[in-house]
Design a protein around this motif. Sequence first.
Motif, PDB file in Angstrom:
ATOM      1  N   PRO A 280       0.862  -1.215   0.008  1.00  0.00           N
ATOM      2  CA  PRO A 280       0.128   0.009   0.017  1.00  0.00           C
ATOM      3  C   PRO A 280       0.998   1.135   0.179  1.00  0.00           C
ATOM      4  CG  PRO A 280      -0.964  -1.618   1.487  1.00  0.00           C
ATOM      5  CD  PRO A 280       0.542  -2.259   1.153  1.00  0.00           C
ATOM      6  N   LEU A 281       0.305   2.492  -0.425  1.00  0.00           N
ATOM      7  CA  LEU A 281       0.893   3.695  -0.736  1.00  0.00           C
ATOM      8  C   LEU A 281       1.054   4.122   0.818  1.00  0.00           C
ATOM      9  CD1 LEU A 281      -0.555   5.019  -3.781  1.00  0.00           C
ATOM     10  CD2 LEU A 281       1.765   3.855  -3.761  1.00  0.00           C
ATOM     11  N   ASP A 282       2.289   5.015   0.842  1.00  0.00           N
ATOM     12  CA  ASP A 282       2.279   5.747   2.376  1.00  0.00           C
ATOM     13  C   ASP A 282       1.486   6.993   2.003  1.00  0.00           C
ATOM     14  OD1 ASP A 282       3.098   7.001   4.364  1.00  0.00           O
ATOM     15  OD2 ASP A 282       5.441   7.214   4.003  1.00  0.00           O
ATOM     16  N   SER A 283       0.492   7.235   2.703  1.00  0.00           N
ATOM     17  CA  SER A 283      -0.263   8.376   2.590  1.00  0.00           C
ATOM     18  C   SER A 283       0.295   9.624   3.146  1.00  0.00           C
ATOM     19  CB  SER A 283      -1.749   8.111   3.446  1.00  0.00           C
ATOM     20  OG  SER A 283      -1.350   8.101   5.030  1.00  0.00           O
ATOM     21  N   ASN A 284       1.454   9.556   3.769  1.00  0.00           N
ATOM     22  CA  ASN A 284       2.368  10.834   4.305  1.00  0.00           C
ATOM     23  C   ASN A 284       2.975  11.449   3.200  1.00  0.00           C
ATOM     24  OD1 ASN A 284       1.336  10.489   6.968  1.00  0.00           O
ATOM     25  ND2 ASN A 284       3.065   9.016   7.343  1.00  0.00           N
ATOM     26  N   THR A 285       3.337  10.855   2.330  1.00  0.00           N
ATOM     27  CA  THR A 285       4.250  11.489   0.968  1.00  0.00           C
ATOM     28  C   THR A 285       3.513  11.286  -0.350  1.00  0.00           C
ATOM     29  OG1 THR A 285       5.144   9.114   0.761  1.00  0.00           O
ATOM     30  CG2 THR A 285       6.408  10.673   2.201  1.00  0.00           C
ATOM     31  N   VAL A 286       2.430  10.379  -0.340  1.00  0.00           N
ATOM     32  CA  VAL A 286       1.789  10.228  -1.651  1.00  0.00           C
ATOM     33  C   VAL A 286       0.382  10.491  -1.396  1.00  0.00           C
ATOM     34  CG1 VAL A 286       1.005   8.816  -3.449  1.00  0.00           C
ATOM     35  CG2 VAL A 286       3.273   8.634  -2.657  1.00  0.00           C
ATOM     36  N   ASN A 287      -0.286  11.522  -2.257  1.00  0.00           N
ATOM     37  CA  ASN A 287      -1.832  11.920  -1.932  1.00  0.00           C
ATOM     38  C   ASN A 287      -2.464  11.183  -3.189  1.00  0.00           C
ATOM     39  OD1 ASN A 287      -1.363  13.599   0.167  1.00  0.00           O
ATOM     40  ND2 ASN A 287      -0.423  15.098  -1.120  1.00  0.00           N
ATOM     41  N   ILE A 288      -3.675  10.851  -2.999  1.00  0.00           N
ATOM     42  CA  ILE A 288      -4.710  10.154  -4.011  1.00  0.00           C
ATOM     43  C   ILE A 288      -5.926  10.809  -3.871  1.00  0.00           C
ATOM     44  CG2 ILE A 288      -5.751   8.140  -4.667  1.00  0.00           C
ATOM     45  CD1 ILE A 288      -2.628   7.990  -5.160  1.00  0.00           C
ATOM     46  N   ARG A 289      -6.533  11.288  -5.064  1.00  0.00           N
ATOM     47  CA  ARG A 289      -7.837  11.838  -5.032  1.00  0.00           C
ATOM     48  C   ARG A 289      -8.599  11.139  -6.218  1.00  0.00           C
ATOM     49  NH1 ARG A 289     -10.383  15.269  -8.262  1.00  0.00           N
ATOM     50  NH2 ARG A 289      -8.437  15.898  -9.606  1.00  0.00           N
ATOM     51  N   ASN A 290      -9.863  10.769  -5.845  1.00  0.00           N
ATOM     52  CA  ASN A 290     -10.768   9.897  -6.776  1.00  0.00           C
ATOM     53  C   ASN A 290     -11.886  10.566  -7.012  1.00  0.00           C
ATOM     54  OD1 ASN A 290      -8.845   7.659  -6.758  1.00  0.00           O
ATOM     55  ND2 ASN A 290      -9.755   6.966  -4.803  1.00  0.00           N
ATOM     56  N   THR A 291     -12.514  10.422  -8.063  1.00  0.00           N
ATOM     57  CA  THR A 291     -13.857  10.841  -8.631  1.00  0.00           C
ATOM     58  C   THR A 291     -14.630   9.652  -9.234  1.00  0.00           C
ATOM     59  OG1 THR A 291     -13.087  11.672 -10.983  1.00  0.00           O
ATOM     60  CG2 THR A 291     -12.911  13.115  -8.991  1.00  0.00           C
ATOM     61  N   ASP A 292     -15.790  10.022  -9.890  1.00  0.00           N
ATOM     62  CA  ASP A 292     -16.384   8.867 -10.484  1.00  0.00           C
ATOM     63  C   ASP A 292     -15.932   8.452 -11.883  1.00  0.00           C
ATOM     64  OD1 ASP A 292     -18.351   9.094  -8.509  1.00  0.00           O
ATOM     65  OD2 ASP A 292     -19.610  10.179  -9.609  1.00  0.00           O
ATOM     66  N   THR A 293     -15.203   9.455 -12.312  1.00  0.00           N
ATOM     67  CA  THR A 293     -14.602   9.083 -13.796  1.00  0.00           C
ATOM     68  C   THR A 293     -12.892   9.351 -13.951  1.00  0.00           C
ATOM     69  OG1 THR A 293     -14.445  11.462 -14.362  1.00  0.00           O
ATOM     70  CG2 THR A 293     -16.382  10.257 -14.935  1.00  0.00           C
ATOM     71  N   ASP A 294     -12.201   9.468 -12.596  1.00  0.00           N
ATOM     72  CA  ASP A 294     -10.784   9.536 -12.820  1.00  0.00           C
ATOM     73  C   ASP A 294     -10.159   9.409 -11.534  1.00  0.00           C
ATOM     74  OD1 ASP A 294     -10.692  12.231 -11.833  1.00  0.00           O
ATOM     75  OD2 ASP A 294     -10.842  12.985 -13.496  1.00  0.00           O
ATOM     76  N   THR A 295      -8.855   9.252 -11.457  1.00  0.00           N
ATOM     77  CA  THR A 295      -7.938   9.044 -10.085  1.00  0.00           C
ATOM     78  C   THR A 295      -6.578   9.915 -10.477  1.00  0.00           C
ATOM     79  OG1 THR A 295      -7.183   7.932  -8.350  1.00  0.00           O
ATOM     80  CG2 THR A 295      -6.867   7.028 -10.802  1.00  0.00           C
ATOM     81  N   VAL A 296      -6.341  10.482  -9.205  1.00  0.00           N
ATOM     82  CA  VAL A 296      -5.222  11.490  -9.414  1.00  0.00           C
ATOM     83  C   VAL A 296      -4.078  11.005  -8.293  1.00  0.00           C
ATOM     84  CG1 VAL A 296      -4.342  13.735  -9.295  1.00  0.00           C
ATOM     85  CG2 VAL A 296      -6.431  13.394 -10.025  1.00  0.00           C
ATOM     86  N   LEU A 297      -2.686  10.720  -8.892  1.00  0.00           N
ATOM     87  CA  LEU A 297      -1.680  10.355  -7.780  1.00  0.00           C
ATOM     88  C   LEU A 297      -0.836  11.573  -7.857  1.00  0.00           C
ATOM     89  CD1 LEU A 297       0.111   8.404  -6.323  1.00  0.00           C
ATOM     90  CD2 LEU A 297       1.104   7.847  -8.284  1.00  0.00           C
ATOM     91  N   PHE A 298      -0.533  12.242  -6.660  1.00  0.00           N
ATOM     92  CA  PHE A 298       0.199  13.541  -6.593  1.00  0.00           C
ATOM     93  C   PHE A 298       1.208  13.274  -5.492  1.00  0.00           C
ATOM     94  CE2 PHE A 298       0.592  17.613  -4.292  1.00  0.00           C
ATOM     95  CZ  PHE A 298       1.329  18.267  -5.574  1.00  0.00           C
ATOM     96  N   ILE A 299       2.457  13.843  -5.741  1.00  0.00           N
ATOM     97  CA  ILE A 299       3.677  13.789  -4.873  1.00  0.00           C
ATOM     98  C   ILE A 299       4.252  15.186  -5.123  1.00  0.00           C
ATOM     99  CG2 ILE A 299       5.976  12.674  -4.168  1.00  0.00           C
ATOM    100  CD1 ILE A 299       5.123  10.154  -5.555  1.00  0.00           C
ATOM    101  N   ARG A 300       4.076  16.032  -3.926  1.00  0.00           N
ATOM    102  CA  ARG A 300       4.701  17.470  -3.957  1.00  0.00           C
ATOM    103  C   ARG A 300       6.265  17.416  -4.228  1.00  0.00           C
ATOM    104  NH1 ARG A 300       2.004  21.593  -2.337  1.00  0.00           N
ATOM    105  NH2 ARG A 300       0.613  20.447  -1.257  1.00  0.00           N
ATOM    106  N   LYS A 301       7.067  16.669  -3.605  1.00  0.00           N
ATOM    107  CA  LYS A 301       8.386  16.776  -3.708  1.00  0.00           C
ATOM    108  C   LYS A 301       8.680  15.354  -3.856  1.00  0.00           C
ATOM    109  CE  LYS A 301      12.706  18.889  -2.056  1.00  0.00           C
ATOM    110  NZ  LYS A 301      13.232  19.807  -1.062  1.00  0.00           N
TER     111      LYS A 301
END
Length: 1254
Positions: A993-1014
């Motif tokens: 599983p991903l580390d939620s402290n360094t990797v952010n996940i956002r989900n919608t009905d039609t897409d998902t976003v993987l975001f790492i600030r640095k």
Amino acid sequence: MPEPAKKAASAFIKKPKALEVSVGSAAEYVAETGKADAKVKWQRDGKDIQASDKYVIKSEGVQHTLIVNNVVKEDEVVYAVISGTSKVKFELKVKQEEGKETTGNPAEPAKPAEPAKPAEPAKPAEPAKPAEQKEDGSANSAAEIPTLQLPNDSQDEKPSDSAMARKDSVWSCGEAATEELAKLDDSNRSTLFVEKPQSGTVTVGEDITFVAKIEAKDLLRKPNAKWFKGKWLDLASKAGKHLQLKESFDRITRIHTFEMQIIKAKENYAGNYRCEVTWKDKFDSCIFDLEVIEAPEVQQIDIRAAFKRSGGEGQDDAGELDFSGLLKRRAMKEESTEPEIDVWELLKNAQPNEYEKIAFEYGITDLRGLLKRLKRIKREEKKSAAFAKILEPGYQVEKGEKIKFVVDLADPTVELKWYRNGQEIRPSPKYIFEHKGTLRMLTIKNCTMADDAAYQVKAGDEKCTTELFVKEPPILITRQLEDRNELVGERVELECEVSEDDAQVKWYKNGIELGASPKHRFRTEGKKHWLIIPEASKADSGTYSVKTTGGQSTAVMKVDMKPLKITQDLTDQVVRAGQQAVLECELSEASVGGKWYKNGQLIYPGEHVKITHRKNVHKLVVEKMTLEDDGDYTFIPDGYSMQLGAKLRMIDAPKIHLDHLAKTPEIVVVAGNKLRLDVPITGEPMPRIVWMKGEKAIMDTGGRVRAESFPDHTSLVIETAEKDDSGQYKIVVQNEAGEDSAQLKIKVVDIPDAPAPPIVTEVGGDWCSMTWNPPNYDGSSPILGYVIERKKKQSSRWMRLNFDLCKEMTFEPKNMIEGIPYEVRVFAVNAIGMSKPSEPSKAFVPLAPTSEPTLLACDGVTDTSVSLKWRPPERIGAAGLDGYRIEYCLEGTNEWIQSNTELTDKTKYTINGLPTGEKIYVRVKAVNVAGESAPICMTTAILIKEVVVPPKIRLPRQLKQTYIRKVGESLNLMIPFQGKPRPKVIWTKDGEPLDSNTVNIRNTDTDTVLFIRKTERKHSGNYELTVQVDKIQDKATIVIQIVEKPGPPMVVKIVEVWDTNVALEWSLPKDNGNAAITGYTIQKADKKTMDWFTVIEHYHRTNCVISDLIIGNEYYFRVYSENMCGLSDDGTVTKNSALIQKEGLALKPPKYNDFDFQEVPKFTHPLINTVAVAGYNATLNCSVRGNPKPTICWMKNRMIIDKDPRYRMFSNQGVCTLEIRKPSPYDGGLYSCKAVNALGEDEVECKMEVKVAQ
């Protein structure tokens, strides 16, 4: 004439000087030239002087003399003598003798210098005698035409009493002096010219201008002038650099001037020119010559070489022999002291237009044949073996004399024959043969023109030729012409007699040659010659001369008018209009014509006016008399000073002309305007005119309504028209010839009244409907239509809505702005104009519902609800949008159920509480103040049941391969997917599983976003995305690589140093920056300065040799590692330094095992099947490898191609080429290439097809 740029030496060694002599004496000018054969000509006022009794011209060697006999005051002009390009001008001044009176008494004969003849004394009783004392011996020459002096002409000099007496006698009895009649000669006087272009002379390279002037007194428009060279060459097409044509018009003198300017004349410009002038049916022409001269050149001509047979080359006895170069002019018997003239030189130096004149003067009968012979002169002579002396090229003999031909033979025994024009000559009394030693002679007695031929003598096989020219003696005039006095209309015959029968003579009048015409006829009988004028006229007066080759004779003929009497004079006449008027007079002479004049203007006959002359009666008939024919008519007989006159007057009954009005004359006038009604009136004399309205006459003076009368019309004037002016009007005209009357109707009209205010019955979004009633008064003219205007209530500017009149009383204005108050008004229009506007309507505001919503779609379906979405209406309008109303209808029913009780302002809506399994129809309406819009409906029924959509990940293209980012950069990945109900999204990294402290996940009905600030290097790995709906799932793996710069190499060692070279070796870096090492950068530094310089960049191996180091220096080296992010931050430096020794260097070369490079031939690139186009070069290419170098052999259809020029074979660096030059269909087939060396061989082949281009 302008002087040339470079002044040549004068041809004169002695120049003539100005003289002053008395009237009646002689003046002698002498000029001497530097060369005896120089040609000299004399001029008077720029015109060439011809030898005559007046002017005597002599030439003896280098001395040239001009004698002017019987000098008069008119001879006081400028003279000139010309030789080559030299021209000398001089003057002659004439003075009156002391004590001599210039009266009509006979003048004492003057005693001129020899050989001039004494002047004839003038006789005042005979006015024709002065014509004999002309300057050149002719009464009217072409170059010197005297000016006719009318009684009222002004002269610069006071005329003599004798001249005044002659003028008085001429005009008192209707006769004219001889010189005046000659001026009036139609054959000599120009029809249109007042000044003709004169012949001129110009030096090569200089300019000359010819001027023609035409008087425009009787011409209504400009005449047309053309310039020609020769008979047909129109010079208008040649205008340019060397030729300019100009024309001008003097409004004071009313003279048209036409100029032809020749610029920088050339020799070929010489010749005959002609100027033609046309105007309607009139035509006139003038011929003049241009002579182009240059400095004379002395040419030596060999007479023997001046003759040549007319036959072909190499034929000595062919054709005729040309001997005309020996022609000499026989001197006149009375002038036997003059030297003989060489006709050959005359023809050689003369202009082509002078050939006929020379031939006539010197008795040349076959001019055409002579000119042909001159062109075929033989330049060389052949030596003869049979003749010791041959015939001369040509012989000349006078007619009637004898000639002897002599030849000297080299061999006296040879047979000799004589020929004449190819025919053998036999001995006869005319032809006598003589022998004297080696001389052979032929004598021809009594030569005639038949003996003018080519002669030939043949000795064995050789022959020589000559030509005999028989010259006729000059024709002399044995009986001179006699002066004649004749009357007009009589037959005149001028007779002379010459020395030879049927001789050729030429007749001249006033120096102009006469030709056969109805006016002049010629007759010859033996030695007698006649000039016949069938019917003489005054124009036939003048000086006539006849010329032959041996002289000329001159006579003066005077033609007088017959006495004329008037047997019936003209009478005044009064004629009614439209009738025929006849003016008639009768003269005593039937042959006398005349001209008719009206008010001093010449009358030309036509359809309206006819002029007749029958016997003694002259008539002028006016077919239909008009007022323009009134006037004073005059008839003047031709050639007489008398005139007959009469007045012609027309009378006509009065008539009112209303043709410009309709059958029922009615005049319409607008109220308030001024009416001026002009009615044409005819009648002679002018009739009395009365205007009436009803029984009341309209006065001529004052008042708003008045009548006015004029010579050709009458007018009714109403200053300001009113309604009361309508009615019937009557006009009455009366004069001594009759009376006429007419009725007129006048109608006064006006614009209509304004209509009632319009009523607006219906209003839309941008339109309205309006109606109105017609006006109460239409202005006595039918209403043609209406004009509608509108404006905004707050504005004062009205705008017209219809450009075409509205025929009905309803209208629908459009294109108004919603929400803005408007007003409308109406104008009525009739034939007179537009009425005042109606009162404005009540204000109204255009409003309209919106358009229907757009893009209605189903956004989702559950077991009990349906989600809808749509877009706002395209047009909302000024009323705005209050909200939307949603309605649905169950399938199978027509009842629409409103879903929302209150309007919604959103474009999404969910209908709840629907029965599961049913189908419904849905529609949406937009609502505003103006009402509901049209609905938008779903085209298909919606099933109330949730639908499962399998999940599917739509991975972007850039994520389907390794996604690389640098350390410290942000990472933002959006991956779209689909699936219903809403899918479950699961992210893992390397199965964890991903580390939620360094990797952010956002989900919608039609897409998902993987975001790492640095990003950091630990974020590298395989990321797995799982999308799941119920038990169905879809997976995708994303490889992410986080990279940074590599570390330096571990250890750098100096392996060996030799000569100026250093061998380095190093190990891989400990940290490659999570990316492959792409190369190394090696630097060197001198131990003294420790300044680092790059030696090698992007080096891929872990060892290298540094060369070209400086002997005696000591070096350190360092190495940087490099990956996709760049060079490492630090470089690894060698621990030890490398010293480059100065001497004692020893190189230990490494030992290498020999490598065997031998290889069997092998084609690395085969031949390819080819389609070639016929006529275009084609090439076949292949590549081969082999060691030793293989031998290449090309074949077609298994046949070796060798030394065929149609094929070219190349081989360069293993690439083999066969070029086929311009192949044909026969060059198609199987081509093969074979490579052979000591180890083996290889072969490739292909097919080539040749097609013919379409």
